[in-house]
Design an enzyme around this catalytic site. Sequence first.
Site: not given
Ligand code: GLA
Length: 387
Positions: A38, A175
Site C-alpha cells: 500500500t 521500511d
Molecule cells: C518492501 C518495500 C516496502 C513495501 C513492502 C510491501 O518491504 O520495501 O516499501 O512496499 O515491500 O508492503
Amino acid sequence: MSVDTAAAVAERFRELYGAGPEGVWAAPGRVNLIGEHTDYNDGFVMPFALPHTAVAAVSRRTDGVLRLHSADVGGDVVELRVDDLVPESDRNWTAYPSGVVWALRQAGHAVTGADIHLASTVPAGAGLSSSAALEVVVALALNDLYDLGQKGWQLARLCQRAENVYVGAPVGIMDQTASACCAAGHALFLDTRDLSQKQIPFDLAAEGMRLLVVDTQVKHSHSEGEYGKRRAGCEKGAALLGVDALRDVAYDDLDAVLDRLGDDEEVRRLVRHVVTEDQRVEQVVALLESGDTRAIGPVLTAGHASLRDDFRISCPELDLVVDTALASGALGARMTGGGFGGSAIVLAEAADVETITKAVEAAFASAGFTAPRVFEAVPAAGARRVS
Ligand code: GLA
C-alpha cells in the site's frame, strides 16, 4: 541492542581505522503487521520495529573520502570518494551506505566523508528490512555528526531516495520510516501520503498472546522485476481511474470501480488488493484502539489471502506457514514484507506457541523445505544513538 555489542563494534572500528569512532548508532529491522504493498499507493501501513538492528560506528572525515566496512560481509575496507558516487553503479552491499551519503549530498547537506563500520543482526533477504536498517543507521549517524537537523521522517525520505535512485530498487517509504520512527511497545500507524503517524500501543504479552515471525529462508530481492511490475500495475490502475494514487479509491466504491476497469483482470486484482488492504489497516487500528486485539487475527489472515490470490506474491513456503499455523490454532497469520519468500507472521495465544511452532517445522520437513527460523517479535525501539 546490548552495550556489549556497541562496545564490540566500536572496538572493531578502532582496529580497522586506527582510532575510536565519534559515536555508535543502531537502527532496527521491522515486521509489518498489516498494510502490504500500500505504501507506493499513498496508502496506510502498520509496521513495528524488531529488536534486531544494524549498528554503525562512525567518524567524520573532511577529505572527501568514504571508507566502509561490514562485519557481516568481511573482506577489506572499501574506499570511495564522495564526489565520485554515481547512481546504479554499485551492485554490492556498499550501495546502501554510499547511497545515503549520495542522497544527503544531493539534498544539499555538506557531508565531507566518513569512516563507517557496520554490523547487523537483521536477517538479510528475510523480508525484515535489513536494507532499510543499514540506510537509516548511516543516515542518523551522519545527521547527528554533521548536525543536519533532519527529523526521522525526513531521514526516511532521504533513505528511500537512496534506495530508489542510487541502489535502483523501486521500494516505497514504509521500511525506512519504520526503522527511523517506531517506538518500543507500539505499532506505527503511518499514512504514507503525508507521513503522518500515530503510535498504537501493541503489548500482546499483557493480553496472553504472542506474535511469531517465521522466516521461510526463501530469499528475495526487490531489485528483481516482480515488485516493480506490481508497482507499475497499480500506477496503471490509478491512471485508468483518473486518481493520483489507489489510496484515493474509497472502499465503498470498490465494486463500481472494478466494473469500470472492465476486462483488465490483472489491474482489477491489483486494485482490489490495495483498496481492501487499506481498509484492513483501518480495521486493525480500530480494533486495537477498542481493546479487541484478538479480533485482528482474521483481518491478518484475510490480508494473506488477498496477497496470495489478488496480488499474487506469496509462495508455497509462506502459504504453508499460514495454513499450518491456522490449522494448529493460530488467531491469524499472513506473509509480511515484499513477498516472493521472506517471512510470515503468526498471531497466537501464548499457550499455543509451542504447538504451532512444532507443526510448522514438521510441515516444512515433510514438504522437503529448508527448516524455517521461528522467533517471537516484541515491538522494539526505532533508530537511536547508542554511544
Ligand atoms: C518492501 C518495500 C516496502 C513495501 C513492502 C510491501 O518491504 O520495501 O516499501 O512496499 O515491500 O508492503
